[in-house]
Design an enzyme around this catalytic site. Sequence first.
Site, short mmCIF file in Angstrom:
data_model
loop_
_atom_site.label_atom_id
_atom_site.label_comp_id
_atom_site.label_asym_id
_atom_site.label_seq_id
_atom_site.Cartn_x
_atom_site.Cartn_y
_atom_site.Cartn_z
N GLU A 114 3.41 -10.98 18.91
CA GLU A 114 2.11 -10.46 19.38
C GLU A 114 1.63 -9.29 18.52
O GLU A 114 0.43 -9.14 18.29
CB GLU A 114 2.24 -10.03 20.85
N GLU A 134 9.20 -15.71 25.95
CA GLU A 134 9.18 -15.05 27.26
C GLU A 134 9.54 -15.99 28.40
O GLU A 134 10.13 -15.57 29.40
CB GLU A 134 7.78 -14.44 27.52
N1 COA Z 1 15.39 -6.22 23.51
C1 COA Z 1 16.47 -5.43 23.53
N2 COA Z 1 17.50 -5.58 22.71
C2 COA Z 1 17.43 -6.58 21.81
C3 COA Z 1 16.36 -7.45 21.72
C4 COA Z 1 15.28 -7.24 22.63
N3 COA Z 1 14.16 -7.99 22.63
N4 COA Z 1 16.57 -8.36 20.75
C5 COA Z 1 17.77 -8.06 20.23
N5 COA Z 1 18.30 -6.98 20.87
C6 COA Z 1 19.59 -6.32 20.62
C7 COA Z 1 20.75 -7.11 21.17
O1 COA Z 1 20.91 -6.86 22.55
C8 COA Z 1 21.87 -6.56 20.32
O2 COA Z 1 22.22 -5.29 20.80
P1 COA Z 1 23.80 -4.91 20.98
O3 COA Z 1 24.36 -5.00 19.59
O4 COA Z 1 23.75 -3.51 21.50
O5 COA Z 1 24.37 -5.91 21.92
C9 COA Z 1 21.22 -6.36 18.96
O6 COA Z 1 19.82 -6.26 19.22
C10 COA Z 1 21.45 -7.50 18.00
O7 COA Z 1 20.99 -8.71 18.60
P2 COA Z 1 21.90 -10.01 18.76
O8 COA Z 1 21.38 -10.80 19.92
O9 COA Z 1 23.34 -9.63 18.78
O10 COA Z 1 21.58 -10.76 17.39
P3 COA Z 1 21.68 -12.33 17.12
O11 COA Z 1 21.55 -12.49 15.65
O12 COA Z 1 22.86 -12.91 17.78
O13 COA Z 1 20.38 -12.96 17.81
C11 COA Z 1 18.05 -13.07 18.43
C12 COA Z 1 19.08 -12.63 17.37
C13 COA Z 1 16.69 -12.54 17.98
C14 COA Z 1 17.99 -14.60 18.52
C15 COA Z 1 18.43 -12.48 19.81
O14 COA Z 1 18.66 -11.09 19.66
C16 COA Z 1 17.37 -12.64 20.88
O15 COA Z 1 17.19 -13.71 21.41
N6 COA Z 1 16.66 -11.54 21.21
C17 COA Z 1 15.69 -11.55 22.27
C18 COA Z 1 14.40 -12.19 21.83
C19 COA Z 1 13.40 -12.23 22.96
O16 COA Z 1 13.58 -12.87 23.97
N7 COA Z 1 12.28 -11.51 22.76
C20 COA Z 1 11.20 -11.49 23.70
C21 COA Z 1 11.38 -10.38 24.67
S1 COA Z 1 10.02 -10.34 25.82
#
Ligand code: COA
Length: 260
Positions: A114, A134
């Site tokens: 966004e 989302e």
């Molecule tokens: N909010 C808060 N923390 C987030 C985040 C978010 N949207 N996206 C990633 N992080 C954090 C993870 O919790 C992790 O923190 P930690 O090391 O303290 O546990 C760190 O960032 C690294 O992310 P991680 O998930 O371990 O990396 P990955 O390579 O395995 O996966 C993604 C990457 C992007 C696929 C995954 O982080 C993800 O799905 N994030 C959420 C995306 C999402 O739903 N966004 C919309 C929110 S409304």
Amino acid sequence: MTYTTILFERRGRTALVTINRPEKLNALNAQCKAELRDLFTRLKTDPETDAVVLTGAGEKAFVAGTDIAELASLDALTGKEFASGGQAVFDLVQHLGKPVIAAVNGYALGGGCELALACHLRLASDRAKFGQPEVNLGIIPGYGGTQRLARLVGAGRAAEMILTGNTIDAQEAWRIGLVNRVVPLAELVASALELAGVITAKGQIAVRMALKAVNVSMEAPLSEGLTIEASLFGECCSTADFREGTAAFLEKRSPKFTAR
Ligand code: COA
């Protein structure tokens, strides 16, 4: 305001803004949104800034969404306020009055997609990934995604991304018109700054009028948009830049614009 989650550098007349929480994949928390609001409010009237490039720190993420840790306790009322607050920050980006180029280095998910949509131009690295996941959290995009994505790529493609939560890669994002260009990650910020440089070399009054008119196209019916376009065109015709631009063409030389 002291910035702890964003970085700000000047590159000529372009401001380079980097969201800087790489350990959380640059997820937007309240602090980060407050800092973006403060910085973009300053940039709006900053006489030394004609364009902005916005990117994410590290190689992995542009912005992986709103900080999910801050979402969990929302209810109907606070949820609406949360969405409206984020929308206000992103509206500030869209209505900055100066071009904002997203340099999407990696994940642009949820609020990250966004945020890129609120920018005027989007460059993606070959590693970028876009999505509105989302629905996986039981919510919908709340920072403008349902509106700006549909306007940019069409309702059908927007619905597919928003209803499935599926992520698309940079090539697919380019194919559907979500991004302007795909470049290698190592060249991304330089390419965005170069593009900003092309724009900042033009007459800045014309650039700002053009941005205003294109913004109107997102909201107004065609007849209203055309009326506004004609008025803005007229305003441009009263400027020294217009006289210089036309004279330079006729005299076969490069124009020297002065933003007057
Ligand atoms: N909010 C808060 N923390 C987030 C985040 C978010 N949207 N996206 C990633 N992080 C954090 C993870 O919790 C992790 O923190 P930690 O090391 O303290 O546990 C760190 O960032 C690294 O992310 P991680 O998930 O371990 O990396 P990955 O390579 O395995 O996966 C993604 C990457 C992007 C696929 C995954 O982080 C993800 O799905 N994030 C959420 C995306 C999402 O739903 N966004 C919309 C929110 S409304």
